[in-house]
Design a protein around this motif. Structure first.
Motif, mmCIF file in Angstrom:
data_model
loop_
_atom_site.group_PDB
_atom_site.id
_atom_site.type_symbol
_atom_site.label_atom_id
_atom_site.label_comp_id
_atom_site.label_asym_id
_atom_site.label_seq_id
_atom_site.Cartn_x
_atom_site.Cartn_y
_atom_site.Cartn_z
ATOM 1 N N ILE A 18 32.078 22.593 54.429
ATOM 2 C CA ILE A 18 33.524 22.478 54.220
ATOM 3 C C ILE A 18 34.182 22.521 55.595
ATOM 4 C CG2 ILE A 18 35.562 23.512 53.177
ATOM 5 C CD1 ILE A 18 33.664 24.784 51.074
ATOM 6 N N VAL A 19 34.790 21.406 55.955
ATOM 7 C CA VAL A 19 35.435 21.314 57.262
ATOM 8 C C VAL A 19 36.851 21.868 57.133
ATOM 9 C CG1 VAL A 19 36.150 19.747 59.107
ATOM 10 C CG2 VAL A 19 34.041 19.293 57.814
ATOM 11 N N ALA A 20 37.103 22.996 57.766
ATOM 12 C CA ALA A 20 38.411 23.662 57.648
ATOM 13 C C ALA A 20 38.932 23.934 59.052
ATOM 14 C CB ALA A 20 38.268 24.948 56.840
ATOM 15 N N LEU A 21 39.234 22.862 59.742
ATOM 16 C CA LEU A 21 39.620 22.952 61.152
ATOM 17 C C LEU A 21 41.114 22.765 61.347
ATOM 18 C CD1 LEU A 21 36.651 20.893 62.637
ATOM 19 C CD2 LEU A 21 36.992 23.368 62.757
ATOM 20 N N GLY A 22 41.884 23.008 60.303
ATOM 21 C CA GLY A 22 43.337 22.863 60.443
ATOM 22 C C GLY A 22 43.778 21.462 60.094
ATOM 23 N N ALA A 23 44.979 21.114 60.523
ATOM 24 C CA ALA A 23 45.610 19.889 60.056
ATOM 25 C C ALA A 23 46.062 19.014 61.207
ATOM 26 C CB ALA A 23 46.805 20.235 59.174
ATOM 27 N N VAL A 24 46.209 17.748 60.894
ATOM 28 C CA VAL A 24 46.736 16.751 61.828
ATOM 29 C C VAL A 24 48.023 16.203 61.218
ATOM 30 C CG1 VAL A 24 46.242 14.586 63.025
ATOM 31 C CG2 VAL A 24 44.353 16.090 62.356
ATOM 32 N N ARG A 25 49.087 16.181 61.999
ATOM 33 C CA ARG A 25 50.359 15.680 61.452
ATOM 34 C C ARG A 25 50.310 14.177 61.240
ATOM 35 N NH1 ARG A 25 50.331 20.966 63.025
ATOM 36 N NH2 ARG A 25 52.296 21.969 62.542
ATOM 37 N N ASN A 26 50.902 13.762 60.149
ATOM 38 C CA ASN A 26 50.945 12.334 59.819
ATOM 39 C C ASN A 26 52.131 11.678 60.524
ATOM 40 O OD1 ASN A 26 48.675 12.312 58.089
ATOM 41 N ND2 ASN A 26 49.925 13.226 56.470
ATOM 42 N N VAL A 27 51.966 11.472 61.832
ATOM 43 C CA VAL A 27 53.068 10.944 62.644
ATOM 44 C C VAL A 27 52.854 9.506 63.087
ATOM 45 C CG1 VAL A 27 53.751 13.189 63.561
ATOM 46 C CG2 VAL A 27 51.976 11.870 64.738
ATOM 47 N N GLU A 28 51.649 8.964 62.827
ATOM 48 C CA GLU A 28 51.312 7.667 63.412
ATOM 49 C C GLU A 28 52.312 6.577 63.040
ATOM 50 O OE1 GLU A 28 49.361 9.745 61.869
ATOM 51 O OE2 GLU A 28 47.615 10.173 63.139
ATOM 52 N N TRP A 29 52.832 6.623 61.839
ATOM 53 C CA TRP A 29 53.751 5.565 61.370
ATOM 54 C C TRP A 29 55.077 5.585 62.129
ATOM 55 C CZ3 TRP A 29 58.334 6.256 58.272
ATOM 56 C CH2 TRP A 29 58.636 7.601 57.973
ATOM 57 N N LEU A 30 55.330 6.659 62.880
ATOM 58 C CA LEU A 30 56.594 6.778 63.606
ATOM 59 C C LEU A 30 56.474 6.317 65.055
ATOM 60 C CD1 LEU A 30 57.567 10.245 62.139
ATOM 61 C CD2 LEU A 30 58.598 8.029 61.578
ATOM 62 N N ALA A 31 55.336 5.681 65.370
ATOM 63 C CA ALA A 31 55.057 5.356 66.768
ATOM 64 C C ALA A 31 56.172 4.521 67.407
ATOM 65 C CB ALA A 31 53.723 4.625 66.874
ATOM 66 N N GLY A 32 56.727 3.581 66.667
ATOM 67 C CA GLY A 32 57.737 2.712 67.278
ATOM 68 C C GLY A 32 59.166 3.158 67.035
ATOM 69 N N SER A 33 59.361 4.396 66.613
ATOM 70 C CA SER A 33 60.684 4.813 66.137
ATOM 71 C C SER A 33 61.584 5.332 67.245
ATOM 72 C CB SER A 33 60.511 5.903 65.089
ATOM 73 O OG SER A 33 59.960 7.068 65.695
ATOM 74 N N ALA A 34 61.033 5.542 68.443
ATOM 75 C CA ALA A 34 61.776 6.142 69.553
ATOM 76 C C ALA A 34 62.314 7.532 69.202
ATOM 77 C CB ALA A 34 62.913 5.232 70.025
ATOM 78 N N LEU A 35 61.620 8.188 68.270
ATOM 79 C CA LEU A 35 61.924 9.603 68.015
ATOM 80 C C LEU A 35 61.034 10.461 68.907
ATOM 81 C CD1 LEU A 35 62.161 9.627 64.109
ATOM 82 C CD2 LEU A 35 64.060 9.911 65.738
#
Lengths: 87, 464, 414
Positions: free
Chosen positions: B255-272
């Motif tokens: 069971i891989v329980a190494l925490g989480a990765v934020r789902n931010v990839e879709w915001l790459a071009g958003s200039a946020l």
């Protein structure tokens, strides 16, 4: 019917266990577990628990989503390959 | 309750530019997204709401996945969240958002559809951090626990009674999974790079107590240890794991329980202002652009948000807790409707049940440098600990004493001095102040290769 | 405090407004305020933490009460505020602090299980039915003496395993001992002696009874407390006697008041009574609103173990503090329209059963009794009308409720 308890608010007063023993249970001195999808005949019990909760942490309602039937979505199996998130 | 606060908002609040017949798009159909939508409706928004979710499932509750579902006492399909009332919304489930154009005010979906919005709520959360070696991660028997499907698959596998389960990572999810394995009577090895379980979130002394609890319940706990490799058999099923302590374990399940990765990839071009730690926003939940300006029309809530909490100045706070997702989404809804009038100032609060023990925390224990048990006793598994930083109480932990924690939340809010000096009938005598960084079990091993240690230090508890 | 206290709501508000802050709680204690203390509470809330002329601190704001209910520096042992307790008296767990509080309360909780409470439901139904049958021949009934008063004592006796033939004595003891929960400064020596006498008589009875149960344990709560459990030690001697006495007193008077205040409130809100007749399930949220709006326990005393900052005020260590729960449950900063009785109020995070480690042990039983009794009263009493309003009240300010509630009814339905 779906039930959810905000367990950050919950202080394990145990009132829900008295009000709805077929929905809520204390599995340790302070450990609350509950059936999040009790059958409809337990509605009255569940409502008693919701009202009695001293910190008002219990929400009861129809399953959220586009249909009332939360199991309608096609099941997917496999573990690691479903991990991928937004691409 | 926060609903009451919202109702008390002055009716003279400036409208925030959301027309009555406007369109709110919520990307992320989980806890934060659901509560954002509910809050909009509760406050009278009559326009269109579209919820976009990558998973095919309607919003469901994640905390039971690593506990009751895994133990087989509850079906993964029964985790669907209730909604308070029927509310009208368009649901786009099973479709990820792939890009955001803030100038055009559009979100593009994976199926090519383009949704225009007046207000957008970004609530795409996080996903499980995968095992970094792709070919090892692909072995049969290697699992994560983040989604309903993950939990269903893992539960089915545990029900076949594997000889030994390897849990990689002793954060909350890993520890809860180990607890379930022991409850099921399965042999379990927990491998953790830190000197103790939960140490990233709760510091050394509490981690040390957690470690003793695990061992008392028969967990083979290997701290200061990492997994070197996972090995499969000829048909791609996990068979062995090689550990940094030289051991080779025969395991069927990891069971891989190494925490989480934020789902931010879709915001790459958003200039946020976006990076691997999340999307920066202000206390009103408005996304901050790369120039540091808040965007009134783009809101952020839940695991993916990083914001300045007035009580904890300095670093931005990112909180992967259930409670935070709910409250932050509700603040975001207020901002959409009324503009910047209500700040998200709730204290982070989390809970976990493992090894028969109730654990609750408030504030930011992970940022503390001092720790002191202030009520009860660790030996009896019933205690409260306060966490201090620069002479202030900034967090508290209650183990099997859930009704005691509110007093410490008040102390945190009041910036009470640490250690709290008081005559308390069930306080230890004397109260001993410990260093949270103390390696509790001998010397910490070098930490090279540890995934995102900054995230663990941030105390961001995976919201499972 | 000897001047006239008016009874109309308007003049009560004026009186409260003109009373100096430091004298307000003395007015609350005044018997003449019993019918309607709420304007005084509203006046007290203007200063949610206020020092009274006698040095007592009264806490009347919701947030301030919530903070103190959970504060480990707050003691339930009034000796910490320099107040003497009766010499030699063993204290029940509501007057104790951790860890001994936790041990004694835990022993009761271990035996007071959901199954035990649920098993009393049929008894509550049966006893209520019998009491109403007995009241059936008259056009005028006293809800207190004929229903609300006998019921909880019978239920507690059932819970404790007291034989039915001894119940009558329990009714007398419970009545007298209820006053000991109230620190009424006006209590006469005669009343104090009566309380002591009842306490002694009950203690003698329980000592004999528990000795007998120790030899022949049954399924009752006392037998359970004697045996102990997996995680709890058995209770013995004085501890068992005071614990049992607590269950009797605390579980009795409060339930009487819940039932009586419930019917009184319904009769004062005819539209809600009409709705309740149509919709008996309304009783579930309505009982929560009742204990918010007309709580049986209006306030509790505590002592500060240390200086405590609350609501911008510092209460010095060693002070006597009144947690005015009933005022907190009507705090407009926490409840919309707090002075309105809204039977399905949601959310309703009230102090009707207290909060924190001393949260009412008997709350599940009180709820069960009210859930059974109130719909039954409404169903069986035909055209009930209050014979007098306000009704006469018991002396105690802390456990507030009518002494009698005379109702004119056309008949009692079978």
């Amino acid at each position: 019917m779906r039930v959810v308890v905000d367990l950050a608010r919950c202080q394990s007063y145990g009132q829900c266990v008295f009000a709805a023993p077929e929905v809520f249970e204390l599995t340790g001195p302070e450990v609350l577990e509950y059936d999040s999808a009790p059958s409809d005949h337990l509605r009255e019990q569940a409502e008693r628990a919701r009202a009695a909760c001293p910190v008002q942490a219990i929400t009861i309602g129809p399953a959220a989503g586009p249909t009332r039937d939360a199991t309608a979505a096609p099941p997917r199996s496999a573990a690691i390959d479903t991990v991928g998130g937004q691409r | 309750m926060e609903v009451g606060v919202e109702h008390r908002l002055s009716p003279t609040s400036t409208a925030a530019g959301l027309p009555d017949d406007g369109h709110v798009v919520i990307v992320g159909a989980s806890l934060a997204g659901l509560h954002g939508a509910e809050a909009l409706r509760e406050q009278g928004f009559a326009g269109q709401i579209t919820l976009v979710g990558e998973e095919p499932h309607p919003p469901y509750d994640r905390p039971p996945l690593s506990k009751r579902v895994l133990a087989g006492r509850m079906s993964a399909d029964d985790t669907g969240l209730p909604q308070r009332e029927d509310f009208e919304a368009q649901w786009r489930l099973g479709t990820a958002a792939v890009s955001l154009d803030r100038a055009a005010k559009t979100v593009t979906l994976a199926d090519g559809d383009v949704l225009g919005f007046d207000k957008l709520l970004i609530a795409t959360g996080a996903r499980a951090r995968p095992w970094p070696k792709v070919h090892e991660a692909a072995l049969g028997g290697v699992f994560s626990i983040r989604t309903r499907d993950d939990a269903r698959a893992l539960q089915a596998r545990l029900a076949t009674r594997p000889r030994r389960v390897l849990v990689i990572g002793a954060g909350f999810v890993g520890s809860e999974a180990a607890s379930v394995c022991r409850e099921l009577g399965l042999d379990v090895t927990v491998v953790e790079r830190s000197p103790a379980p939960l140490v990233g979130a709760l510091g050394g002394p509490a981690g040390s107590a957690a470690g003793r609890l695990q061992r008392r319940h028969g967990v083979d706990l290997r701290t200061n240890t990492s997994v070197r490799s996972l090995e499969g058999d000829g048909v791609g099923r996990l068979r062995r794991a090689a550990l940094s302590d030289g051991d080779i374990l025969d395991v069927d399940v990891a069971i891989v329980a190494l925490g989480a990765v934020r789902n931010v990839e879709w915001l790459a071009g958003s200039a946020l202002s976006v990076d691997g730690r999340g999307v920066r926003c202000d206390a009103y939940c408005r996304a901050v652009d790369s120039a540091g300006q808040p965007d009134d029309d783009v809101l952020v809530a839940g695991d993916i948000a990083r914001w300045p909490h007035p009580l904890f100045d300095g670093e931005l706070l990112a909180v992967e807790h259930w409670d935070n997702a709910v409250r932050q989404a509700r603040v975001a809804a207020v901002t959409m409707l009324h503009g910047p009038v209500l700040q998200h100032t709730a204290l982070p609060a989390f809970w976990s049940n493992q090894f028969g023990v109730n654990i609750k925390s408030v504030g930011v224990p992970a940022r503390a440098d001092q720790f002191a048990v202030v009520q009860g006793s660790v030996e009896n598994s019933a205690f409260v600990a306060a966490y201090g930083q620069q002479g202030r109480v900034i967090g508290a932990l209650a183990v099997n004493m859930p009704r005691a924690l509110d007093a410490y939340a008040t102390m945190i809010t009041n910036r009470a001095s640490f250690p709290p000096v008081a005559r308390i009938p069930d306080a230890p005598d004397p109260i001993r102040v410990l260093d949270t960084a103390l390696p509790p079990l001998g010397q910490a091993a070098p930490d090279a290769g540890r995934p995102q240690p900054d995230e663990q230090r941030a105390g961001a508890r995976p919201s499972l | 405090m000897s001047d006239h206290i008016p009874t109309t709501a308007r003049s009560l508000v004026d009186l409260a407004a003109s009373t100096p802050q430091q004298d307000l709680f003395a007015r609350v204690l005044d018997q003449r305020s019993r019918p309607n203390p709420y304007p005084l509470y509203a006046a007290l809330r203007r200063q949610p933490v206020s020092r009274q002329a006698d040095g007592t601190w009264v806490v009347s704001g919701y947030d301030e009460i919530a903070a103190l209910l959970h504060d480990p520096r707050i003691s339930s042992d009034m000796r910490n505020a320099g107040q003497e307790s009766a010499p030699g008296a063993e204290k029940s767990f509501i007057l104790r602090d951790p860890p001994s509080h936790d041990r004694l309360r835990g022993a009761v909780m271990a035996r007071f299980t959901p199954a035990v409470v649920e098993s009393l439901r049929a008894d509550v139904r049966r006893i209520t039915g019998e009491l109403l049958d007995a009241a059936g021949s008259q056009g005028r009934i006293d809800l207190v003496d004929e229903v609300a008063y006998p019921l909880p004592v019978s239920v507690i006796c059932k819970l404790l395993g007291i034989p039915p033939e001894d119940e009558a004595r329990f009714h007398v003891w419970a009545d007298t001992l209820a006053r000991s929960l109230d620190r009424d400064p006006d209590m006469t020596q005669e009343e104090a002696d009566q309380i002591q006498h009842a306490a002694d008589a009950l203690a003698d009875y329980l000592t004999q009874f528990t000795a007998e149960r120790a030899k022949n344990p049954g399924e009752d709560l006392i037998s359970g407390l004697l045996t102990g459990g997996a995680h709890t030690e058995p209770l013995r001697g004085d501890e068992l006697v005071v614990t049992t006495r607590l269950l009797l007193i605390a579980g009795h008077e409060t339930t009487v008041n819940l039932i009586t205040n419930g019917m009184l409130t319904l009769l004062r809100h005819p539209d809600i009574l009409t709705r309740f007749r149509r919709e008996p399930a309304l009783v579930v949220p309505m009982v929560e609103e009742l204990v918010r709006y007309e709580p049986s326990v209006q306030f509790r005393y505590r002592a500060t173990l240390d200086d405590i900052d609350v609501g911008g005020t510092t209460i010095p260590g060693g002070s006597a503090v009144v947690l005015l729960l009933a005022a907190g449950s009507r705090d407009p900063h926490h409840f919309d329209q707090p002075e309105q009785f809204i039977p399905d109020r949601t959310p309703n995070e009230h102090f009707g059963f207290g909060g924190g480690i001393h949260y009412c042990v008997g709350a599940p039983l009180a709820r069960l009794e009210a859930h059974v009794v109130l719909p039954e009263l409404v169903r069986r009493l035909e055209n009930p009308r209050l014979a007098e309003d306000p009704p006469p009240y018991r002396p105690t300010a802390a456990l507030r409720g009518p002494r009698h509630l005379w109702l004119n009814v056309d008949r009692v339905r079978p």
